[in-house]
Design a protein around this motif. Structure first.
Motif, PDB file in Angstrom:
ATOM      1  N   GLY A  81       0.807  -1.218   0.000  1.00  0.00           N
ATOM      2  CA  GLY A  81       0.000   0.000   0.000  1.00  0.00           C
ATOM      3  C   GLY A  81       0.834   1.260   0.000  1.00  0.00           C
ATOM      4  N   GLY A  82       1.989   1.203   0.660  1.00  0.00           N
ATOM      5  CA  GLY A  82       2.830   2.392   0.734  1.00  0.00           C
ATOM      6  C   GLY A  82       3.461   2.766  -0.590  1.00  0.00           C
ATOM      7  N   ASN A  83       3.870   1.768  -1.385  1.00  0.00           N
ATOM      8  CA  ASN A  83       4.632   2.076  -2.596  1.00  0.00           C
ATOM      9  C   ASN A  83       3.828   1.921  -3.882  1.00  0.00           C
ATOM     10  N   GLN A  84       2.566   1.492  -3.788  1.00  0.00           N
ATOM     11  CA  GLN A  84       1.783   1.362  -5.014  1.00  0.00           C
ATOM     12  C   GLN A  84       1.561   2.718  -5.692  1.00  0.00           C
ATOM     13  N   PHE A  85       1.669   3.781  -4.924  1.00  0.00           N
ATOM     14  CA  PHE A  85       1.419   5.121  -5.442  1.00  0.00           C
ATOM     15  C   PHE A  85       2.570   5.637  -6.296  1.00  0.00           C
ATOM     16  N   THR A  86       3.807   5.198  -5.981  1.00  0.00           N
ATOM     17  CA  THR A  86       4.988   5.825  -6.575  1.00  0.00           C
ATOM     18  C   THR A  86       5.024   5.764  -8.098  1.00  0.00           C
ATOM     19  N   PRO A  87       4.807   4.598  -8.735  1.00  0.00           N
ATOM     20  CA  PRO A  87       4.856   4.613 -10.210  1.00  0.00           C
ATOM     21  C   PRO A  87       3.668   5.322 -10.846  1.00  0.00           C
ATOM     22  N   LEU A  88       2.665   5.693 -10.030  1.00  0.00           N
ATOM     23  CA  LEU A  88       1.489   6.373 -10.563  1.00  0.00           C
ATOM     24  C   LEU A  88       1.657   7.885 -10.642  1.00  0.00           C
ATOM     25  N   LEU A  89       2.840   8.387 -10.252  1.00  0.00           N
ATOM     26  CA  LEU A  89       3.051   9.829 -10.261  1.00  0.00           C
ATOM     27  C   LEU A  89       2.816  10.410 -11.655  1.00  0.00           C
ATOM     28  N   LEU A  90       3.340   9.725 -12.683  1.00  0.00           N
ATOM     29  CA  LEU A  90       3.131  10.217 -14.055  1.00  0.00           C
ATOM     30  C   LEU A  90       1.657  10.174 -14.438  1.00  0.00           C
ATOM     31  N   MET A  91       0.940   9.158 -13.953  1.00  0.00           N
ATOM     32  CA  MET A  91      -0.488   9.070 -14.249  1.00  0.00           C
ATOM     33  C   MET A  91      -1.241  10.258 -13.667  1.00  0.00           C
ATOM     34  N   TYR A  92      -0.912  10.627 -12.428  1.00  0.00           N
ATOM     35  CA  TYR A  92      -1.603  11.757 -11.807  1.00  0.00           C
ATOM     36  C   TYR A  92      -1.278  13.068 -12.525  1.00  0.00           C
ATOM     37  N   ARG A  93      -0.081  13.154 -13.092  1.00  0.00           N
ATOM     38  CA  ARG A  93       0.251  14.360 -13.856  1.00  0.00           C
ATOM     39  C   ARG A  93      -0.526  14.403 -15.168  1.00  0.00           C
ATOM     40  N   ARG A  94      -0.643  13.250 -15.832  1.00  0.00           N
ATOM     41  CA  ARG A  94      -1.267  13.229 -17.149  1.00  0.00           C
ATOM     42  C   ARG A  94      -2.791  13.183 -17.078  1.00  0.00           C
ATOM     43  N   LEU A  95      -3.341  12.318 -16.228  1.00  0.00           N
ATOM     44  CA  LEU A  95      -4.797  12.163 -16.161  1.00  0.00           C
ATOM     45  C   LEU A  95      -5.438  13.099 -15.148  1.00  0.00           C
ATOM     46  N   GLY A  96      -4.725  13.373 -14.063  1.00  0.00           N
ATOM     47  CA  GLY A  96      -5.296  14.229 -13.028  1.00  0.00           C
ATOM     48  C   GLY A  96      -4.991  15.703 -13.213  1.00  0.00           C
ATOM     49  N   GLY A  97      -3.987  16.004 -14.053  1.00  0.00           N
ATOM     50  CA  GLY A  97      -3.650  17.396 -14.300  1.00  0.00           C
ATOM     51  C   GLY A  97      -2.855  18.044 -13.188  1.00  0.00           C
ATOM     52  N   TYR A  98      -2.236  17.248 -12.310  1.00  0.00           N
ATOM     53  CA  TYR A  98      -1.461  17.813 -11.205  1.00  0.00           C
ATOM     54  C   TYR A  98      -0.056  18.178 -11.685  1.00  0.00           C
ATOM     55  N   SER A  99       0.520  19.194 -11.074  1.00  0.00           N
ATOM     56  CA  SER A  99       1.871  19.633 -11.431  1.00  0.00           C
ATOM     57  C   SER A  99       2.909  18.689 -10.832  1.00  0.00           C
ATOM     58  N   ALA A 100       4.159  18.835 -11.306  1.00  0.00           N
ATOM     59  CA  ALA A 100       5.255  18.024 -10.762  1.00  0.00           C
ATOM     60  C   ALA A 100       5.429  18.284  -9.269  1.00  0.00           C
TER      61      ALA A 100
END
Length: 421
Positions: free
Chosen positions: A33-52
């Protein structure tokens, strides 16, 4: 420490030799649960529109949640028992995935989910590592440390691998990864109820809240005979444990992501799994470097920092070259440093601590280790003023300084530190 809390707990029934496996499964699930988020950083930038900066701040929220989990869960479990505290941490891990599953479009929901995740992982690392050691009957402290590090790292790696693959190729990429973890985590609290308690609750203190707080703080103090070695060897090495991870699979994928196009998520996932996979693979090397039980050669911390320096130099070079292949080479070096530092640090701590402060001191070590995971957030914050080649060169110089400190610390603190019994 409160006098009522110095009473020796009544002996618990001898645990089954395989009881540690369930606790290890809890550490695995919380690490997932702790590290499942890490490779999704690019997804949140592309699909969620969040900044770096925003996505790196999500990592920072995770570290903020780790602090109470690491520093408070351990001492509380020393007094109230391992089982109830780790059950609470396992429940928190499932709740965090539930929040993230439905909150992907809200930055505040992501912050909350990552904060809860940090509490869960911190609890699992401090309490779980101690419980695994106490349940590993007949095993030396080095084996117990390797078991704890292996299960936690395996959870980190598989969680990232599965989440990244689902986000790249599966349906509902901002939902499905968390559903998988939720299904895995929800059974863990029930399984933990079957594990023998190794720290029966102490009599409740009759002193003031201030006395109780002082007693909890005392569990976080490094034993006097070990303070010099802790200060000179562990302190300069520990932040690099997860600082290396942050460089390998949070900074590098964002720098070279444009080179891999629509394969960015898969590439980020691959770097994460590569880093942690190497960290698992080198653990037998860490054992040999650290020496036999009771030995204090200092080879393992020095080797860990030397390999960390190599990885940091490769990252600095790649800030100019922006090569996906060089990023992978840096991930291998940083993963090796991570694995050696994680195992040797845990072995050092388990030899320094006594039975009454094992979980508390383990939490201190992990808190120092996880402070390095703030590195991507710091770099993203400074990126408006400094370029990544400059910043990563400074990081490499700091790694060189820390290597020098560890080498000198091993020499100065060469005398064996007696373990507390």
């Amino acid at each position: 420490m409160l006098e009522t809390q110095q009473a020796v707990p009544s002996p618990a029934a001898a645990p089954r030799s395989d009881s540690w496996r369930i606790v290890a499964a809890a550490m695995f699930a919380c690490g997932w649960g702790g590290n499942q988020f890490t490779p999704l950083l690019l997804m949140y930038r592309r699909l969620g529109g969040y900044s770096a900066l925003s996505v790196d701040a999500f990592l920072g929220a995770y570290v903020v949640g780790l602090v109470p989990g690491l520093l408070l869960a351990g001492p509380v479990s020393d007094r109230r028992g391992r089982r109830p505290v780790l059950v609470a941490g396992a429940v928190a891990s499932a709740v965090a995935s539930l929040v993230l599953c439905f909150g992907g479009q809200s930055a505040w929901a992501i912050y909350a989910g990552r904060l809860i995740t940090g509490v869960a992982v911190g609890t699992a690392m401090s309490v779980g590592s101690s419980w695994v050691k106490e349940l590993s009957t007949g095993a030396d402290g080095g084996l117990a440390a390797r078991r704890a590090a292996l299960c936690q790292t395996a959870g980190f790696a598989l969680g990232a691998g599965v989440a990244g693959a689902l986000a790249q190729w599966g349906p509902w990429p901002m939902v499905t990864p968390y559903v998988v973890h939720l299904l895995l985590a929800v059974v863990i609290p029930v399984l933990l109820l079957r594990v023998p308690e190794t720290r029966p609750p102490l009599p409740r203190a009759t002193g003031s809240a201030r006395d109780l707080l002082a007693a909890l703080v005392s569990d976080l103090r490094v034993p006097a005979p070990a303070r010099r070695r802790f200060r000179l060897v562990i302190l300069p090495m520990a932040p690099w444990v997860f600082g290396s991870a942050g460089l390998a699979y949070a900074v590098m994928p964002q720098l070279v992501g444009f080179r891999v196009g629509h394969w960015g998520l898969a590439y980020a996932t691959g770097l994460t799994v590569l880093t942690l996979g190497v960290g698992v693979a080198v653990q037998p090397v860490a054992k040999r470097l650290h020496g036999e039980e009771g030995a204090r050669t200092g080879r393992a911390p020095v080797a860990a920092m030397a390999v960390m320096l190599l990885g940091a130099v490769l990252c600095a070079a790649n800030a100019l070259l922006l090569s996906p292949w060089l990023a992978a080479a840096a991930a291998v070096a940083l993963g090796a440093g991570y694995g050696i530092a994680m195992v040797s640090g845990l072995q050092e701590i388990q030899r320094m601590a006594g039975a009454d402060d094992l979980a508390g001191l383990t939490g201190v070590y992990y808190a120092l280790a996880y402070s390095g995971f703030l590195l991507p957030t710091v770099l993203a914050t400074l990126a408006g003023w400094l370029s990544y080649p400059v910043m990563l060169t400074v990081v490499a110089v700091v790694a060189l300084i820390c290597l020098g400190l560890v080498v000198n610390g091993v020499r100065v603190a060469a005398a064996a530190v007696p373990a507390r019994r």
